[in-house]
Design an enzyme around this catalytic site. Structure first.
Site, PDB file in Angstrom:
ATOM      1  N   ASP A  34      -6.350  39.193  68.421  1.00  0.00           N
ATOM      2  CA  ASP A  34      -5.366  39.083  69.650  1.00  0.00           C
ATOM      3  C   ASP A  34      -4.775  37.757  69.752  1.00  0.00           C
ATOM      4  O   ASP A  34      -4.560  37.451  70.867  1.00  0.00           O
ATOM      5  CB  ASP A  34      -5.746  39.912  70.740  1.00  0.00           C
ATOM      6  CG  ASP A  34      -4.734  40.229  71.802  1.00  0.00           C
ATOM      7  OD1 ASP A  34      -3.432  39.999  71.543  1.00  0.00           O
ATOM      8  OD2 ASP A  34      -4.993  40.357  73.137  1.00  0.00           O
TER       9      ASP A  34
ATOM     10  N   ASP B 220     -10.407  35.153  75.089  1.00  0.00           N
ATOM     11  CA  ASP B 220     -10.006  36.381  74.979  1.00  0.00           C
ATOM     12  C   ASP B 220     -10.302  37.112  73.747  1.00  0.00           C
ATOM     13  O   ASP B 220      -9.365  37.544  73.037  1.00  0.00           O
ATOM     14  CB  ASP B 220      -8.477  36.687  75.338  1.00  0.00           C
ATOM     15  CG  ASP B 220      -8.253  38.026  75.863  1.00  0.00           C
ATOM     16  OD1 ASP B 220      -9.214  38.845  75.960  1.00  0.00           O
ATOM     17  OD2 ASP B 220      -7.136  38.440  75.982  1.00  0.00           O
TER      18      ASP B 220
HETATM   19  N1  LIG Z   1     -12.446  30.197  80.843  1.00  0.00           N
HETATM   20  C1  LIG Z   1     -11.429  30.098  81.374  1.00  0.00           C
HETATM   21  N2  LIG Z   1     -11.045  29.066  82.131  1.00  0.00           N
HETATM   22  C2  LIG Z   1      -9.842  29.118  82.696  1.00  0.00           C
HETATM   23  N3  LIG Z   1      -8.874  30.269  82.782  1.00  0.00           N
HETATM   24  C3  LIG Z   1      -9.102  31.148  82.099  1.00  0.00           C
HETATM   25  C4  LIG Z   1     -10.460  31.321  81.324  1.00  0.00           C
HETATM   26  N4  LIG Z   1     -10.393  32.494  80.766  1.00  0.00           N
HETATM   27  C5  LIG Z   1      -9.160  33.237  81.166  1.00  0.00           C
HETATM   28  N5  LIG Z   1      -8.518  32.407  81.945  1.00  0.00           N
HETATM   29  C6  LIG Z   1      -7.249  32.753  82.649  1.00  0.00           C
HETATM   30  O1  LIG Z   1      -7.221  34.066  82.524  1.00  0.00           O
HETATM   31  C7  LIG Z   1      -6.140  34.695  81.917  1.00  0.00           C
HETATM   32  C8  LIG Z   1      -6.682  36.055  81.375  1.00  0.00           C
HETATM   33  O2  LIG Z   1      -7.746  35.986  80.402  1.00  0.00           O
HETATM   34  P1  LIG Z   1      -8.068  36.671  79.148  1.00  0.00           P
HETATM   35  O3  LIG Z   1      -6.785  36.521  78.314  1.00  0.00           O
HETATM   36  O4  LIG Z   1      -9.428  36.438  78.679  1.00  0.00           O
HETATM   37  O5  LIG Z   1      -7.867  38.312  79.851  1.00  0.00           O
HETATM   38  P2  LIG Z   1      -7.026  39.687  79.290  1.00  0.00           P
HETATM   39  O6  LIG Z   1      -7.988  40.359  78.387  1.00  0.00           O
HETATM   40  O7  LIG Z   1      -5.976  38.946  78.489  1.00  0.00           O
HETATM   41  O8  LIG Z   1      -6.673  40.202  80.359  1.00  0.00           O
HETATM   42  P3  LIG Z   1      -5.625  41.529  80.162  1.00  0.00           P
HETATM   43  O9  LIG Z   1      -5.803  42.033  78.950  1.00  0.00           O
HETATM   44  O10 LIG Z   1      -6.163  42.598  81.125  1.00  0.00           O
HETATM   45  O11 LIG Z   1      -4.302  40.690  80.793  1.00  0.00           O
HETATM   46  C9  LIG Z   1      -5.823  33.781  80.713  1.00  0.00           C
HETATM   47  O12 LIG Z   1      -4.553  33.844  80.395  1.00  0.00           O
HETATM   48  C10 LIG Z   1      -6.268  32.423  81.685  1.00  0.00           C
HETATM   49  O13 LIG Z   1      -5.024  32.186  82.494  1.00  0.00           O
HETATM   50 MG   LIG Z   2      -5.448  37.550  77.161  1.00  0.00          MG
END
Ligand SMILES: Nc1ncnc2c1ncn2[C@@H]1O[C@H](COP(=O)(O)OP(=O)(O)OP(=O)(O)O)[C@@H](O)[C@H]1O
Ligand SMILES: [Mg+2]
Length: 258
Positions: free
Chosen positions: A193, A210
């Site tokens: 992804d 992610d």
């Molecule tokens: N380790 C981290 N430090 C800072 N910000 C983070 C971190 N992990 C995630 N984020 C923030 O959170 C957002 C979403 O995280 P992530 O992409 O892991 O979740 P997601 O699976 O895409 O959520 P969903 O699919 O439900 O939208 C990221 O785009 C970022 O802005």
């Molecule tokens: Mg994401």
């Protein structure tokens, strides 16, 4: 307020009164995200020292919310909490069942989410140990993953590449290619992804995030996932003014000698 919501808030108050988790901002979000088991999980993680304070949400996505927390040593941490009610179980089932590292036959939602979070932790660990820039994984329990917070010293989170101003696109794109190459050849994982939304940029340094759906390269689906990741990267690189062909990018990532 519905009884479910007030019950969740009661639980939260109870946890706060047990004094381990010092404060939780944004309590109304809590009503939706923090069901009883999530609260108990946060409480256990607090007891273990991983979270002392839970601040507001950095992101409220489709399936997970990411919060900024502070651990017992005063460091910021990112706390990713999967919502049991709105997760895409079909997708999770498909990816978990295709992964030989997991033997989850059950269609029990909670078990599936737990396996999913474990998968994200393991993928992060493999990537981190291979030298890919990813948030350092800290702990996973039930539907909660705690990892290194990517952001500045004041606690402002780094933005996804698609939303940030990249001052040196050439350097950044080369680093991303290098990380995806290490991910493929050393960690032996295809992200699945990958796009400018799942790459955070901090001081022109890319961090890949992610990675829960990541697949090991031996799996038959990994080739299709890699092609999709490559198409997404090409599109996002183009937005930064960097042009690269599919063949070129693929041979760089797979480390093919031409
Ligand atoms: N380790 C981290 N430090 C800072 N910000 C983070 C971190 N992990 C995630 N984020 C923030 O959170 C957002 C979403 O995280 P992530 O992409 O892991 O979740 P997601 O699976 O895409 O959520 P969903 O699919 O439900 O939208 C990221 O785009 C970022 O802005
Ligand atoms: Mg994401």
């Amino acid at each position: 307020m519905s009884s479910k919501v007030s019950k969740a808030d009661d639980n939260l108050r109870k946890m706060l009164s047990e004094k381990r988790l010092k404060s939780v901002e944004d309590r109304r979000v809590g009503s939706e995200v923090f069901d009883k088991i999530t609260l108990e999980t946060l409480y256990k993680l607090a007891k273990m020292g991983y979270i002392n304070v839970l601040n507001g949400a950095i992101s409220t996505g489709k399936e997970a919310n990411v919060f900024k927390g502070i651990d017992d040593d005063g460091n910021f941490v990112a706390v990713k909490i999967y919502r049991v009610t709105t997760s895409d179980f079909k997708k999770m089932q498909q990816y978990i069942q295709g992964d030989p590292r997991f033997n989850v036959k059950s269609s029990n939602k909670r078990q599936l989410i737990n396996a999913w979070v474990t998968k994200e932790l393991r993928n992060l660990t493999r990537a981190y140990e291979a030298g890919v820039n990813v948030p350092k994984p800290l702990v996973a329990k039930n539907n909660v993953l705690v990892m290194e917070f990517i952001g500045d010293a004041e606690g402002n989170p780094a933005l996804p590449m698609r939303l940030s101003k990249v001052s040196n696109p050439k350097k950044v794109s080369e680093k991303i290619i290098e990380y995806v190459k290490i991910l493929y050849n050393d960690a032996k994982i295809v992200h699945g992804d990958l796009s400018g939304f799942n790459i955070l940029i901090k001081d022109d340094e890319p961090y890949i995030i992610d990675i829960s759906q990541g697949m090991i390269v031996d799996h038959p689906i990994s080739h299709e996932l890699l092609n999709r990741d490559i198409d997404n990267l090409i599109r996002d690189f183009k937005k930064l003014g960097i042009n690269i062909t599919k063949e070129e990018l693929k041979s760089k990532i797979m480390d093919l000698k031409s």
